[in-house]
Design an enzyme around this catalytic site. Structure first.
Site, mmCIF file in Angstrom:
data_model
loop_
_atom_site.group_PDB
_atom_site.id
_atom_site.type_symbol
_atom_site.label_atom_id
_atom_site.label_comp_id
_atom_site.label_asym_id
_atom_site.label_seq_id
_atom_site.Cartn_x
_atom_site.Cartn_y
_atom_site.Cartn_z
ATOM 1 C CG HIS A 123 -11.192 6.139 15.431
ATOM 2 N ND1 HIS A 123 -11.964 7.129 16.008
ATOM 3 C CD2 HIS A 123 -11.932 5.004 15.541
ATOM 4 C CE1 HIS A 123 -13.103 6.612 16.454
ATOM 5 N NE2 HIS A 123 -13.117 5.309 16.157
ATOM 6 C CD GLU B 178 -16.953 5.843 16.333
ATOM 7 O OE1 GLU B 178 -16.051 5.007 16.111
ATOM 8 O OE2 GLU B 178 -17.052 6.474 17.402
ATOM 9 C CG HIS C 7 -15.510 1.224 13.947
ATOM 10 N ND1 HIS C 7 -15.406 0.451 15.082
ATOM 11 C CD2 HIS C 7 -15.131 2.472 14.327
ATOM 12 C CE1 HIS C 7 -14.997 1.200 16.095
ATOM 13 N NE2 HIS C 7 -14.812 2.439 15.655
HETATM 14 C C1 LIG Z 1 -15.468 3.510 22.304
HETATM 15 C C2 LIG Z 1 -16.611 4.226 21.702
HETATM 16 C C3 LIG Z 1 -16.601 4.342 20.188
HETATM 17 C C4 LIG Z 1 -15.578 5.390 19.769
HETATM 18 O O1 LIG Z 1 -15.666 6.523 20.330
HETATM 19 O O2 LIG Z 1 -14.711 5.156 18.927
HETATM 20 C C5 LIG Z 1 -16.459 3.035 19.478
HETATM 21 O O3 LIG Z 1 -15.762 2.852 18.527
HETATM 22 S S1 LIG Z 1 -17.472 1.761 20.104
HETATM 23 C C6 LIG Z 1 -17.156 0.379 18.994
HETATM 24 C C7 LIG Z 1 -18.081 -0.731 19.275
HETATM 25 N N1 LIG Z 1 -19.459 -0.362 19.021
HETATM 26 C C8 LIG Z 1 -20.099 -0.687 17.886
HETATM 27 O O4 LIG Z 1 -19.567 -1.347 16.995
HETATM 28 C C9 LIG Z 1 -21.532 -0.207 17.802
HETATM 29 C C10 LIG Z 1 -22.163 -0.474 16.470
HETATM 30 N N2 LIG Z 1 -22.104 -1.892 16.118
HETATM 31 C C11 LIG Z 1 -23.162 -2.704 16.186
HETATM 32 O O5 LIG Z 1 -24.274 -2.296 16.518
HETATM 33 C C12 LIG Z 1 -22.927 -4.143 15.845
HETATM 34 O O6 LIG Z 1 -21.554 -4.422 15.953
HETATM 35 C C13 LIG Z 1 -23.398 -4.497 14.400
HETATM 36 C C14 LIG Z 1 -22.690 -3.665 13.348
HETATM 37 C C15 LIG Z 1 -24.930 -4.319 14.305
HETATM 38 C C16 LIG Z 1 -23.057 -5.974 14.134
HETATM 39 O O7 LIG Z 1 -23.446 -6.700 15.219
HETATM 40 P P1 LIG Z 1 -23.446 -8.310 15.138
HETATM 41 O O8 LIG Z 1 -23.920 -8.844 16.436
HETATM 42 O O9 LIG Z 1 -22.126 -8.787 14.650
HETATM 43 O O10 LIG Z 1 -24.622 -8.498 14.101
HETATM 44 P P2 LIG Z 1 -24.840 -9.497 12.942
HETATM 45 O O11 LIG Z 1 -24.147 -10.805 13.214
HETATM 46 O O12 LIG Z 1 -26.298 -9.531 12.749
HETATM 47 O O13 LIG Z 1 -24.135 -8.822 11.704
HETATM 48 C C17 LIG Z 1 -24.874 -8.458 10.581
HETATM 49 C C18 LIG Z 1 -23.972 -8.593 9.381
HETATM 50 O O14 LIG Z 1 -22.968 -7.561 9.453
HETATM 51 C C19 LIG Z 1 -21.666 -8.151 9.442
HETATM 52 N N3 LIG Z 1 -20.836 -7.364 10.341
HETATM 53 C C20 LIG Z 1 -20.897 -7.316 11.669
HETATM 54 N N4 LIG Z 1 -19.984 -6.490 12.155
HETATM 55 C C21 LIG Z 1 -19.320 -5.993 11.079
HETATM 56 C C22 LIG Z 1 -18.248 -5.086 10.932
HETATM 57 N N5 LIG Z 1 -17.670 -4.531 12.007
HETATM 58 N N6 LIG Z 1 -17.803 -4.799 9.709
HETATM 59 C C23 LIG Z 1 -18.373 -5.359 8.596
HETATM 60 N N7 LIG Z 1 -19.421 -6.252 8.674
HETATM 61 C C24 LIG Z 1 -19.855 -6.552 9.900
HETATM 62 C C25 LIG Z 1 -21.885 -9.567 9.946
HETATM 63 O O15 LIG Z 1 -20.833 -10.388 9.520
HETATM 64 C C26 LIG Z 1 -23.208 -9.913 9.305
HETATM 65 O O16 LIG Z 1 -22.985 -10.221 7.950
HETATM 66 P P3 LIG Z 1 -23.578 -11.559 7.279
HETATM 67 O O17 LIG Z 1 -22.906 -12.703 7.973
HETATM 68 O O18 LIG Z 1 -23.211 -11.435 5.830
HETATM 69 O O19 LIG Z 1 -25.047 -11.507 7.517
HETATM 70 CO CO LIG Z 2 -14.517 3.989 17.142
#
Ligand SMILES: CC[C@@H](C(=O)O)C(=O)SCCNC(=O)CCNC(=O)[C@H](O)C(C)(C)COP(=O)(O)OP(=O)(O)OC[C@H]1O[C@@H](n2cnc3c(N)ncnc32)[C@H](O)[C@@H]1OP(=O)(O)O
Ligand SMILES: [Co+2]
Length: 134
Positions: free
Chosen positions: A7, A130, A79
């Site tokens: 997905h 993912e 993602h």
């Molecule tokens: C329903 C279950 C499952 C399924 O079966 O399909 C799912 O899909 S669950 C979906 C939701 N769960 C998750 O996303 C879990 C994993 N994600 C995480 O742990 C966090 O989202 C993260 C990736 C660690 C980011 O968390 P955040 O609080 O936003 O952290 P930061 O602000 O420190 O971000 C660091 C850095 O990364 C950039 N960022 C954040 N999210 C994304 C993204 N989705 N895609 C690309 N980049 C992302 C963020 O902008 C920061 O960048 P800089 O500003 O340059 O530092």
């Molecule tokens: Co998902």
């Protein structure tokens, strides 16, 4: 190691509005909302002929998508999910190569009842990845 694209997930501020757009404007088959408290999101899956779209909105106070939506208030691609045959073997191979596995590194059960893991977006060309075991 990775297989089919399971997905593409889109984070949205208004889940019902996004579902209505996919159903009424784009003519897609839209599923029912599923609350996923272990993941801090509510999801709706949309079946396409060759993959699925996962619409995501935050659930609870510490949703992992809250920061993303704060930076992208009208939503955005959050993602992509690839299928793997053996998620623990995939995790160990990725860790050996220096990729950051998010959370405690142990798979959680995802929206399809299968084990999932997430890989840090900064290690994959700015794209949160993912992995879902088949
Ligand atoms: C329903 C279950 C499952 C399924 O079966 O399909 C799912 O899909 S669950 C979906 C939701 N769960 C998750 O996303 C879990 C994993 N994600 C995480 O742990 C966090 O989202 C993260 C990736 C660690 C980011 O968390 P955040 O609080 O936003 O952290 P930061 O602000 O420190 O971000 C660091 C850095 O990364 C950039 N960022 C954040 N999210 C994304 C993204 N989705 N895609 C690309 N980049 C992302 C963020 O902008 C920061 O960048 P800089 O500003 O340059 O530092
Ligand atoms: Co998902």
């Amino acid at each position: 190691m990775i297989g089919r694209l399971n997905h593409v997930a889109i984070a949205v501020p208004d889940l019902e509005a996004a579902a209505k757009q996919y159903r009424d404007t784009l003519g897609a088959h839209v599923g029912a909302p599923q609350e996923e408290p272990d993941h801090g999101v509510t999801v709706i899956f949309i079946d396409l002929p060759n993959t699925k779209i996962e619409l995501l909105c935050p659930l609870g106070d510490d949703s992992p998508i809250a920061g993303f939506l704060a930076k992208n208030p009208s939503g955005g691609i959050h993602h992509i999910c690839y299928e793997v045959e053996d998620i623990l073997a995939a995790r160990d191979r990725l860790k050996q190569q220096g990729a950051r596995v998010l959370g405690n590194g142990e798979p959680k059960i995802g929206a399809h009842g299968k084990p999932v893991l997430f890989l840090h977006p900064k290690d994959f060309n700015g794209c949160l990845v993912e992995l879902e075991q088949l």
